[in-house]
Design an enzyme around this catalytic site. Sequence first.
Site, short mmCIF file in Angstrom:
data_model
loop_
_atom_site.label_atom_id
_atom_site.label_comp_id
_atom_site.label_asym_id
_atom_site.label_seq_id
_atom_site.Cartn_x
_atom_site.Cartn_y
_atom_site.Cartn_z
N ASN A 199 43.11 19.04 53.86
CA ASN A 199 42.49 18.71 52.57
C ASN A 199 42.38 19.97 51.74
O ASN A 199 42.21 21.06 52.28
CB ASN A 199 41.09 18.14 52.81
CG ASN A 199 40.36 17.80 51.52
OD1 ASN A 199 40.92 17.16 50.63
ND2 ASN A 199 39.11 18.23 51.40
N HIS A 240 40.03 21.71 48.81
CA HIS A 240 38.71 21.57 48.18
C HIS A 240 38.50 22.74 47.22
O HIS A 240 38.79 23.89 47.58
CB HIS A 240 37.61 21.54 49.24
CG HIS A 240 36.25 21.31 48.64
ND1 HIS A 240 35.87 20.08 48.13
CD2 HIS A 240 35.22 22.15 48.42
CE1 HIS A 240 34.64 20.19 47.64
NE2 HIS A 240 34.23 21.43 47.80
#
Length: 216
Positions: free
Chosen positions: A107, A109
Amino acid sequence: MLKIGVLVSGRGSNLQAIIDGVESRKIYASIELVISDNPDAYALQRCKRHGIRHSVLRRKDFSSKDEFEEALAENLKEKGVELVVLAGFMRILGKSFLRHFPNKVINIHPSLIPAFQGLHAQRQAVEFGVKVSGCTVHIVDESVDAGPVIVQAVVPLLPDDTEESLSERILSYEHRVLPQTVQWFAEGRVEVDGRKVIVRGAEYGTLPVNPRLEKF
Ligand code: GAR
């Protein structure tokens, strides 16, 4: 060639950075499938433009989170996906999904985690008054924006920054660290040992200080 799947919810500028990396052969991977949980995501237009297989899976069409996650995983596995990239995917994934791809879900971020987890990370940074923030690519585990860190880019805050100006500055680094991470996986150089992730052969360097130090 590494087979990747990308999950998106919105604009898809990070997806675009990966598409560009694949098309220019800087990333030795193929995008097998893009799934959006939002039928209106602009990311889907990007897929159409580049001839990338895509589909929409809406949470509300499933009776439970587990069923939704199993369907997501099934669709990706059907296409032989080996690495799942969350590129602006705004849902928290649990065990029902993650168990299918151990240490193979990443991911991006927009903060230096563990600072400013969750929504509006850039606004949180501006409001807190930090002098540096940045972005992180991490392995996804069952925590929220807190899995083992693969790479972080440090981005300075300027005195007049707004959420928008900081977001833009961080985004230009997101578009570099995320494709680079996918390529590290494609090269088989990412080693995960508990919370510690090492990119074999990478050069680990020094940190900037903001504002600049003058006498020391
Ligand atoms: C990016 O800034 C990404 O870091 C953030 O959403 C944006 C998506 O932009 N993700 C998160 O906040 C995840 N917690 P994009 O759709 O243009 O790639």
